[in-house]
Design an enzyme around this catalytic site. Structure first.
Site, PDB file in Angstrom:
ATOM      1  N   GLY B  32    -110.169   9.135  95.422  1.00 33.39           N
ATOM      2  CA  GLY B  32    -110.394  10.573  95.241  1.00 33.39           C
ATOM      3  C   GLY B  32    -109.100  11.331  95.071  1.00 33.39           C
ATOM      4  O   GLY B  32    -108.041  10.730  94.869  1.00 33.39           O
ATOM      5  N   HIS B  38    -104.015   9.207  88.104  1.00 40.18           N
ATOM      6  CA  HIS B  38    -105.362   8.711  87.768  1.00 40.18           C
ATOM      7  C   HIS B  38    -105.754   9.113  86.347  1.00 40.18           C
ATOM      8  O   HIS B  38    -106.363   8.343  85.608  1.00 40.18           O
ATOM      9  CB  HIS B  38    -106.410   9.303  88.731  1.00 40.18           C
ATOM     10  N   GLY B 148    -102.919   1.351  87.966  1.00 39.31           N
ATOM     11  CA  GLY B 148    -101.545   1.844  87.856  1.00 39.31           C
ATOM     12  C   GLY B 148    -100.556   0.812  88.381  1.00 39.31           C
ATOM     13  O   GLY B 148    -100.924  -0.093  89.133  1.00 39.31           O
TER      14      GLY B 148
END
Lengths: 282, 282
Positions: B32, B38, B148
């Site tokens: 989140g 992101h 990532g």
């Protein structure tokens, strides 16, 4: 569809691509030496699903050093013939390094289930089996897994792993196939001497006797275990590894037996380790 | 296709049944607090695949006790809005007990990779992450995983797990997104005080400086690590957890740095743990 022998992961992928469309795929894993116990699983899978894939792989990581893996018999040509005649659609018989290449390092552990019963004596066995099954699930992508009830702990661990890790696979457990004497079929039975076979027959005799006592109202697991020990003591070549009365789902050891309990035995018969179990239901 | 929020495993299954036909599905997992790091992953996935599924789940089993999981910020409504605007096709935001029901007990370990670097200080983190990812793979069934490079160890472990366990998933790693100062984007950066932010900027500065030294011919990993320590010492709020120069694939520590090496840093900045890394290639 003709019988296919697949040895590489790529060949399984291609086989599945060709045949998958909405067909129900089932997997039966074996270490080879197909016997009536395996055949019972295969026959049910053939009856109930569209594509039946049998794997043969001696899962080296589930053996510990005390077992001579090199003595584990291999009869691949005989097995192929039997599987073909039964109507199996594909045999997946990978080489060791197809499954465990150099530097292989990922393992599945099932806490609380892998470290009891057989997991104590044979710590590698349970994690080794879950790891192989996870790989086979990802390679074969079955909808159904047919598994015998002889290794009850293995059955429960695999069900838990499938559930926990969200594999979309239904486990179909199949009753243990036995000799007329009651002895559970196993590749290992071929290691037994005539004297040891007589003793090995005591495992199921002891389990049935304990179940009879339970039906007559004996719920103390200590007393039931004592009764089993007394029966097994008749076998001069037997050495008990463990006798446990456990909850059929959690494998937790119990003080008081119920219909939801299972009795599990592991015994050395000479140098051969045998296992058996019985449900107290019914 | 409209943006869907899915919370149950069944709803993911139905979504996939409806949309799967030969479409390339990608997964981006987050805890989140969607940030530019992101978003870089999501934008690439949208460009390269047909269906992009983002998961938001605070993976409780990868936190140890020293971290206050309750302080981990949650902004689900804000996140939903961002994901919808980006063109994400579905958000999978399960509740804790959807992923870890009571008596949950199956875990994936990656030997030799999970027990080095971050695995020493935070033993749960690595096994917790592989376990969650295994579950997400089985639920979302993605063809591509976008990850990532900021947590380099995590990236290598997941690649190894996918490879070892035969998940049919391609990992697309995406360069770390940084502030102008060089600081790697992280939800944790929001915990930092203004003074700590100044110190946190030293991580990337130290990595770049070491890479410059390497390019000028300094191959001794001890000397490169000393140089990094000297830079980090400028930060009064910094406390080094580890500095390691490792093989980019195996994460084995090296005496001599090469172009195939990676420098990985973990540092406490005040009470916040930050990580960063740099490749010595190029």
């Amino acid at each position: 569809m003709s019988f296919k022998v697949l040895t590489s992961i790529k060949s399984v992928d291609n086989f599945l691509l060709e045949h998958r469309n909405n067909k129900k795929i089932s997997l039966i894993h074996t270490m080879g030496n197909i016997h009536e116990g395996h055949i019972a699983l295969i026959k049910r899978a053939i009856k109930e699903t569209d594509i039946v894939i049998v794997s043969i792989f001696i899962n080296i990581i589930q053996f510990d050093k005390t077992e001579d893996i090199n003595n584990y018999p291999e009869n691949l040509n005989k097995d192929k013939k039997i599987l073909k005649e039964l109507g199996v659609h594909a045999l997946f018989a990978p080489k060791l390094d197809t499954i465990y290449p150099q530097n292989y390092s990922s393992y599945i552990i099932v806490d609380g289930l892998s470290d009891v019963l057989c997991g104590i004596t044979k710590p590698l066995q349970c994690n080794g089996f879950t790891t192989l099954m996870c790989k086979l699930f990802n390679i074969v992508k079955p909808h159904y897994l047919y598994l015998g009830e002889k290794d009850y702990q293995q059955l429960i661990i695999i069900k838990k792993m499938i559930d926990d890790l969200e594999f979309n696979i239904t486990v179909k457990s199949v009753q243990t196939v036995r000799e007329k004497s009651g002895l559970a079929l196993s590749t290992r039975n071929s290691f037994l001497s005539p004297r040891e076979i007589i003793d090995a027959n005591l495992l199921y005799k002891a389990l049935k006797h304990a179940k009879d006592l339970f039906k007559k109202g004996e719920y103390s697991t200590n007393k039931l275990i004592n009764a089993i020990e007394n029966t097994l003591h008749e076998g001069v070549t037997l050495q008990v590894d463990y006798i446990a009365i456990v909850d059929s789902d959690t494998l937790n050891k119990l003080m008081t037996a119920t219909k939801g309990s299972h009795i599990i035995i592991a015994c050395y018969c000479g140098s051969t380790r045998l296992i058996d179990n019985i449900s107290l239901k019914g």
